[in-house]
Design an enzyme around this catalytic site. Structure first.
Site, mmCIF file in Angstrom:
data_model
loop_
_atom_site.group_PDB
_atom_site.id
_atom_site.type_symbol
_atom_site.label_atom_id
_atom_site.label_comp_id
_atom_site.label_asym_id
_atom_site.label_seq_id
_atom_site.Cartn_x
_atom_site.Cartn_y
_atom_site.Cartn_z
ATOM 1 N N GLU A 87 0.828 -1.208 0.000
ATOM 2 C CA GLU A 87 0.000 0.000 0.000
ATOM 3 C C GLU A 87 0.863 1.260 0.000
ATOM 4 O O GLU A 87 1.716 1.430 0.872
ATOM 5 C CB GLU A 87 -0.932 0.015 1.211
ATOM 6 C CG GLU A 87 -1.879 1.200 1.189
ATOM 7 C CD GLU A 87 -3.062 1.039 2.123
ATOM 8 O OE1 GLU A 87 -3.666 2.064 2.464
ATOM 9 O OE2 GLU A 87 -3.380 -0.096 2.505
ATOM 10 N N LYS A 261 -8.152 0.215 10.741
ATOM 11 C CA LYS A 261 -7.494 -0.347 9.565
ATOM 12 C C LYS A 261 -6.180 0.389 9.322
ATOM 13 O O LYS A 261 -5.161 -0.218 8.974
ATOM 14 C CB LYS A 261 -8.418 -0.232 8.355
ATOM 15 C CG LYS A 261 -7.888 -0.927 7.096
ATOM 16 C CD LYS A 261 -7.076 -0.003 6.219
ATOM 17 C CE LYS A 261 -6.591 -0.725 4.961
ATOM 18 N NZ LYS A 261 -5.732 0.117 4.121
ATOM 19 N N ASP A 277 1.999 -14.222 12.734
ATOM 20 C CA ASP A 277 0.641 -14.481 12.251
ATOM 21 C C ASP A 277 -0.174 -13.185 12.263
ATOM 22 O O ASP A 277 -0.797 -12.841 13.260
ATOM 23 C CB ASP A 277 -0.006 -15.548 13.140
ATOM 24 C CG ASP A 277 -1.432 -15.894 12.719
ATOM 25 O OD1 ASP A 277 -1.885 -15.395 11.665
ATOM 26 O OD2 ASP A 277 -2.093 -16.650 13.446
ATOM 27 N N HIS A 376 -0.966 10.432 -0.850
ATOM 28 C CA HIS A 376 -1.049 9.231 -1.683
ATOM 29 C C HIS A 376 -0.766 9.522 -3.154
ATOM 30 O O HIS A 376 -0.437 8.617 -3.912
ATOM 31 C CB HIS A 376 -2.464 8.623 -1.597
ATOM 32 C CG HIS A 376 -2.695 7.834 -0.349
ATOM 33 N ND1 HIS A 376 -2.472 6.482 -0.278
ATOM 34 C CD2 HIS A 376 -3.138 8.205 0.870
ATOM 35 C CE1 HIS A 376 -2.766 6.050 0.935
ATOM 36 N NE2 HIS A 376 -3.174 7.079 1.650
#
Length: 430
Positions: A87, A261, A277, A376
């Site tokens: 990302e 998130k 994990d 971004h």
């Protein structure tokens, strides 16, 4: 003063360097040994032979970008943090926030515990109170049997610690707490639970539905905190906005999901890089976000007007390991541990939660000031340029041109820019 300047200069231009130069900077700064320098330069990854042994129906291996977020100061120790993510802007954002926090003393961490929990659900119970009392009366025997099922962890100083019992509707649930030392603990817990299941059934004259580790690791909590001078954030008004954004994520579930998130953008990247994990860590984190019977933002940011500082805090279950799993099998994972200077499980957990707090700070600051898209844009343009067929030597030209023109970044416009650049090249060189 000289010493401070040296610290500021050691990562100077890191993001603008070529890949090999970045590896050299890591080594020059003391974060990489000769062996792992070569592994990174050769881009050694999980071999097909090893992959074939650790998963079913294997046909290939899959790669993701591995980057470095420098500038992390955690409990007085400097870190360059390996992160695996596809990302755009995640690593840049983490590094940016870490740099700000480092100027204010860095992250401080607290480990509340380092144990794992497993559970056995019993049913077909006639007398719950009697069953509970029989289990408690035989607790020592049950713990001894659990340790006999996995003696190697006892030799390392760990093992079964205690039992807790709850009645949940028609189930009597027995929770086993185990000190798993440097391991994540799934195999240890599951083996122990299988070992004690027959005894529990016999004592209570019941049937065991299942025995399994819980990923909701509430006895492996880690807290990271920081305090930041509001001047470094752009002023009091920005610090107040960050505080309000934190409050908003506590009361609006729609925002909380995206807020969290963003935290896991950073956390997952380090968890994957260290061979742990990430699915279990995410499950634990999201369950912890709902601990108050409502899903909430995981971080807390409060602006203290008296001292002009923004205070941040993040507490999470973080049952990561420094041994086991793919940690010893994947060369890239081994290199990540080398860069982090071989942290034990507790130190690694502290690093990861600090990265989560940094990631959240960068995201919220962007949201309440310039907006999330500005950061971004450049990386999004690079990705689209590559997707549109731009060669390495053309990518920067395409990105710079589209940003200069201030046009919408999409595939169509990227392709037009790429065509223009290639036409100019043809005119000048043919």
């Amino acid at each position: 003063m000289k010493k401070e300047n040296q610290k500021k200069l050691k990562w100077l231009g890191f993001q603008k360097k070529e890949r090999i130069e970045r590896i050299q900077m890591l080594k020059d700064n003391g974060y990489l040994t000769d062996e792992f320098e070569q592994i990174l330069k050769k881009n050694e990854n999980l071999s097909l032979e090893t992959a074939n042994q650790i998963t079913e129906n294997n046909i290939a291996t899959f790669s993701l970008p591995m980057g470095i977020a420098p500038n992390f100061l955690i409990d007085g120790k400097e870190y360059a943090v390996p992160m695996i993510t596809e990302e755009p802007s995640v690593i840049a954002a983490a590094s940016y926030a870490a740099k700000i926090v480092a100027k204010c003393g860095g992250f401080k961490t607290t480990v509340l515990d380092r144990k794992m929990i497993g559970e056995i659900a019993l049913y077909d119970i006639i007398d719950f109170e009697r069953a509970k009392n029989l289990i408690l009366k035989n607790e020592d025997k049950i713990l001894e049997m659990a340790n006999e099922a996995y003696p190697s962890i006892v030799k390392r100083g760990g093992g079964a610690v205690c039992l807790e019992i709850k009645k949940l509707e028609e189930f009597l649930v027995v929770y086993l707490t185990v000190d798993v030392k440097e391991a994540m603990g799934a195999n240890i817990l599951n083996t122990m639970l299988e070992g004690i299941k027959p005894l529990l059934e016999e004592l209570t004259n019941s049937t065991a539905l299942m025995g399994i580790l819980s990923n909701y690791a509430t006895k492996s909590l880690v807290t990271a905190t920081c305090e930041i001078d509001s001047k470094l954030l752009g002023g009091i008004h920005v610090a107040k906005k960050i505080s309000l954004a934190s409050k908003f994520a506590k009361i609006d579930t729609y925002r909380a999901a995206t807020h969290n998130k963003g935290i896991f953008n950073g956390i997952d990247a380090v968890v994957i890089a260290t061979g742990n994990d990430w699915r279990g860590i995410e499950a634990a984190g999201h369950a912890f976000a709902a601990k108050n019977r409502k899903y909430e933002g995981l971080t807390t940011w409060i602006f203290d007007e008296k001292i002009g500082k923004l205070k941040g805090e993040l507490t999470l279950p973080m049952p990561v390991a420094s041994v086991g799993g793919s940690i010893g099998l994947n060369p890239s994972v081994a290199a990540a541990f080398n860069i982090l200077k071989k942290p034990n499980a507790i130190e690694l957990a502290k690093i990861i939660v600090s990265v989560g707090l940094a990631q959240n700070l960068a995201a919220i600051k962007a949201l309440v000031t310039t907006g999330i898209q500005k950061g971004h844009m450049k990386l999004q343009a690079r990705t689209l340029a590559l997707f549109s067929g731009a060669k390495d030597c053309e990518v920067d030209l395409v990105v710079n041109r589209i940003l200069e023109k201030k046009i919408i970044i999409n595939s169509e416009n990227i392709k037009k820019i790429l065509k223009e650049i290639r036409n100019i090249y043809k005119k000048n060189y043919t």
